[in-house]
Design an enzyme around this catalytic site. Sequence first.
Site, PDB file in Angstrom:
ATOM      1  N   LYS A   1       0.964  -1.103   0.007  1.00 26.92           N
ATOM      2  CA  LYS A   1      -0.088  -0.049   0.095  1.00 26.92           C
ATOM      3  C   LYS A   1       0.932   1.301   0.146  1.00 26.92           C
ATOM      4  CE  LYS A   1      -4.055   2.491   1.959  1.00 26.92           C
ATOM      5  NZ  LYS A   1      -3.281   3.600   1.520  1.00 26.92           N
TER       6      LYS A   1
ATOM      7  N   ARG B   1      -7.577  10.270  -9.024  1.00 23.11           N
ATOM      8  CA  ARG B   1      -9.013   9.406  -8.290  1.00 23.11           C
ATOM      9  C   ARG B   1     -10.267  10.110  -8.508  1.00 23.11           C
ATOM     10  NH1 ARG B   1      -8.281   7.331  -2.868  1.00 23.11           N
ATOM     11  NH2 ARG B   1     -10.645   7.414  -2.885  1.00 23.11           N
TER      12      ARG B   1
ATOM     13  N   PHE C   1      -1.765  -1.833 -10.521  1.00 23.99           N
ATOM     14  CA  PHE C   1      -2.185  -3.058  -9.911  1.00 23.99           C
ATOM     15  C   PHE C   1      -3.589  -3.619 -10.356  1.00 23.99           C
ATOM     16  CE2 PHE C   1      -3.230   1.150  -7.174  1.00 23.99           C
ATOM     17  CZ  PHE C   1      -4.807   1.008  -7.482  1.00 23.99           C
TER      18      PHE C   1
ATOM     19  N   ARG D   1     -17.128   0.955  -2.142  1.00 20.60           N
ATOM     20  CA  ARG D   1     -15.986   0.484  -1.121  1.00 20.60           C
ATOM     21  C   ARG D   1     -16.529  -0.710  -0.552  1.00 20.60           C
ATOM     22  NH1 ARG D   1     -12.455   3.718   1.603  1.00 20.60           N
ATOM     23  NH2 ARG D   1     -13.410   5.648   0.847  1.00 20.60           N
TER      24      ARG D   1
END
Length: 500
Positions: free
Chosen positions: A211, A231, A295, A362
């Site tokens: 992370k 983002r 990723f 999320r």
Amino acid sequence: MLLADVVTTSAEVAATRSRLAKVKALAGLLAKAGPGAVEPAVAFLAGAPRQGRTGAGWRTLYDLKATPSAEPGLTVERTDEILEELSHTSGKGSTQKRADLLTELFGAATESEQEFLRRLMTGELRQGALEGVMLDAIAAAADVPGEAVRRAFMLSGRLTVTAVAALTGGEAALTEFKLEVGRPVRPMLASPAESLQSALEELGDVVVEYKMDGARIQVHKSGDDVHIFTRTLREITGSVPELVELVKGLLCQSVVLDGETLALQDDGKPRSFQETMSRFGATNQRELLLHPYFFDCLHLDGVDLLDVPLRERNNALREAVGERVIPGGTENAEQILADSLAAGHEGVMVKALDSVYAAGRRGKAWQKVKPEHTLDLVVLAAEWGHGRRTGYLSNLHLGARDPDGGPPIMVGKTFKGMTDELLAWQTKELQTIESHRDDFAVYVRPEFVVEIELDGAQVSPRYPGGVALRFARVLRYRPDKDPADADTIDAVRALLPGKS
């Protein structure tokens, strides 16, 4: 549709904490909106004009002298037309033209409509997670499945466009939205894990990745046409030429990648998050020391991968970017965590290998493991400092996001962790988004997100959410995040003793 109907619905939504009641009120309004009113009405209720900034500042709007209309007659459509004209007014004579347009708009509005317009145009109607409530309302008003609306929103990136499709074309129109190379997709988000072990037990087959303390980027490539987004879906292509050149060199014709970019020190360890973010605005190419690590792969050479498992997307990722894959693996999770921390990163991400890419959500399929508790909270106000901090805005009032779409819920204050440089920046910038002030503090529109490190939470009747932060300190501001990205009051309550 009358603007008065939107104002009334907005007040109903603000007056209740019930998510069901909010959805019902919003859906009722949208169901009776004509085709020309849907897009602006959704934008108004979500807290911002569809045009974004209109060039009218806070002081201009609150100093405007316009006698309110006695009866409601201003329509949503006419309001939107004037805001559109305002957003394109510039050059010689623009000051007078803008004044004339504002006078016309506010002169046609009732007193309550005037107040709504001021708050709308200055950003004071922002309500965090109202986006999620609005998606449910769109589904209810159009009588279509909620999942179809959420997926269309994921791919279009815009509430207003999604609403128009749902209410004019139903589910068939929503299915027309596809991943489009060059148009950003809302990023998939992670939830905090109680521990590395709990995440491993809950998710089963996983990959564990560093992370990194970088800036989230989304990369789109079609031939030599490259676009790079943050983002929040803001395009930064022109500010990162070295990333553009790197992406052009990838051995694929088209690709959509999710990743992080960092500014690195000479020893390979990451520079501060603020330094990385500052590179997005740099003009001297020698300053641009950004190193990307990817990723996820959402599209490769004509094939969309959103709905395939992560293990398959990872295969495509390695094919597309080679050594630019973020460090990690499927074995020795504890060692990967230790290595990540030793390299100067925040911790690890634990991701279920059978999970699809749930853009804009999320969920539990991605979980972040960090050794310290941190929360992203909204700045609500700042108190003037004393002693060495006299003249500076110091003690921050902090709010957590209301998951049901209300305004941020205050959960504490802190003046700890601030450098002299941050105090000076904070004092200047917070006053640019001031809503009002008193003798002790400057209150601001809920626009800035700050990352807070804390020791936990405790029950407290002092704040509206019934919970308060313990030993909170400022880590940094998060210019890459909007209030809708802040942590919820539920995340704060999860830190109470006995909740983990």
